[in-house]
Design an enzyme around this catalytic site. Structure first.
Site, PDB file in Angstrom:
ATOM      1  N   ASP A   1      -6.299 -51.963   5.938  1.00  0.00           N
ATOM      2  CA  ASP A   1      -7.652 -51.966   5.420  1.00  0.00           C
ATOM      3  C   ASP A   1      -7.679 -52.904   4.204  1.00  0.00           C
ATOM      4  OD1 ASP A   1     -10.357 -51.061   5.243  1.00  0.00           O
ATOM      5  OD2 ASP A   1      -9.762 -49.794   3.563  1.00  0.00           O
TER       6      ASP A   1
ATOM      7  N   ASP B   1     -10.776 -53.156   1.480  1.00  0.00           N
ATOM      8  CA  ASP B   1     -11.383 -52.549   0.297  1.00  0.00           C
ATOM      9  C   ASP B   1     -10.636 -51.272  -0.077  1.00  0.00           C
ATOM     10  OD1 ASP B   1     -13.736 -54.264  -0.183  1.00  0.00           O
ATOM     11  OD2 ASP B   1     -14.335 -53.615   1.815  1.00  0.00           O
TER      12      ASP B   1
END
Length: 350
Positions: free
Chosen positions: A26, A28
């Site tokens: 991922d 963010d």
């Protein structure tokens, strides 16, 4: 140990970047927040890649194009290519293209990343709900400048019966200043105005896992994320292992209360965890979740008298958290732990 039976964080004698061939990362809250690199992220990723691990960036944020994301990562110090970036915009565009004819008009509520992904699938993004022959509405994160009028435009079309799709439903997104509303918050506005439910592509839904597999070809993937309800649940749904890093949305108390689909295989502070092994959590509980407790490092965690307790000489606070997870998850079984944990977590100062 499978995701379905997990009652404690897993251990690994080998460093994770050698035990798995591909990290599905991922962005963010894991690699950066508010556009700025998270501490230790760049050095850890560069080292993992140099030692042979493939890196793929899997994000629910549909705002930016893969080219823009790769350029940003390169600027931060992690040389990247657009083909290493998989977005929820790509996943939702594939989903729509499989259900409507090529050349169909799609009402776009979002940013450039979603616009580019739609065009790559032969779809025509439009701006008005009044377009003749509108085949779908698609909603993705449009950044903090997304106008209220765009949500109204989506509502007009959905209320007329146009099929509604969403790139993802993350309620929040990390930023440099803190936690901000995500695409899921905007989706809720349209849901309230229409009473409808969108078809969702992003993590943890299967379309995102499918898109990732198609684009990476990973054989021994490790999902790396900061969110229990997207990254970790997505790994659970895909039946692959996961590493939770505590640099984004999830805090220690939320982790202790995780139900089975939200329990990661491994837990670490940040991406330095890719470059190390993971300690085993030892011990067992008696019937009802109480007993001798669970040990990791210098800590022992037990569930007793309605609370989680942490005993021992101490050491790495993260080992204490791992032990507490084992006690909490065992006590909770297939549910969510309801034991008080504040006193135990206060000893760790994570």
């Amino acid at each position: 140990m499978t995701s379905q039976s997990r009652t404690r964080p897993g251990g690994s004698e080998r460093s994770l970047h050698r035990a798995y061939d591909t990290a599905l990362l991922d962005l963010d809250g894991v690699v950066y927040a508010g556009g700025e690199a998270i501490a230790h992220a760049v050095d850890s990723l560069v080292a993992a890649r140099a030692d042979g691990m493939h890196l793929a960036y899997v994000t629910n944020n549909a705002l930016r194009t893969p080219d823009a994301v790769a350029a940003h990562l390169t600027e931060l110090g992690v040389p990247s290519e657009a083909g290493e970036v998989i977005t929820s915009a790509q996943a939702v565009s594939r989903m729509i293209a499989e259900q409507v004819p090529a050349g169909s008009k799609v009402l776009l509520i979002g940013g450039e990343g979603l616009r580019v992904a739609l065009r790559e699938r032969g779809l025509v993004p439009v701006e008005s709900a009044d377009e003749e022959g509108l085949a779908a509405v698609v909603q993705g994160y449009g950044g903090p400048e997304l106008a209220w009028a765009r949500l109204a435009e989506a509502s007009y079309a959905v209320n007329r019966g146009v099929p509604w799709f969403a790139s993802n439903t993350d309620l929040t997104i990390p930023s440099a200043r803190g936690i901000a509303p995500g695409n899921g918050a905007a989706v809720e506005v349209v849901r309230i105005a229409t009473g409808a439910e969108p078809r969702v592509a992003g993590k943890p839904q299967p379309p995102m896992h499918r898109e990732t597999v198609l684009r990476t070809g990973a054989e021994r993937p490790l999902v790396v994320g900061d969110r229990l309800d997207t990254d970790i649940e997505g790994a659970f749904n895909g039946e692959v292992d996961s590493l939770l890093v505590l640099t984004g949305v999830t805090d220690a108390e939320q982790l202790l209360r995780a139900e089975p689909r939200h329990r990661p295989t491994y837990v670490d502070r940040d991406l330095r965890g890719l470059l190390t092994g993971q300690p085993e959590v030892e011990g067992e509980a008696e019937a009802g979740g109480a007993g001798a407790g669970f040990r990791c490092g210098g800590w022992t965690a037990v569930a007793a008298d309605g609370a989680l307790e942490l005993r021992g000489e101490g050491g790495d606070p993260l080992d204490g958290l791992r032990a507490l997870c084992a006690a909490a998850w065992t006590q909770a079984g297939d549910g969510s732990c309801g034991l008080a944990a504040g006193g135990a977590l206060g000893r760790l100062a994570l």
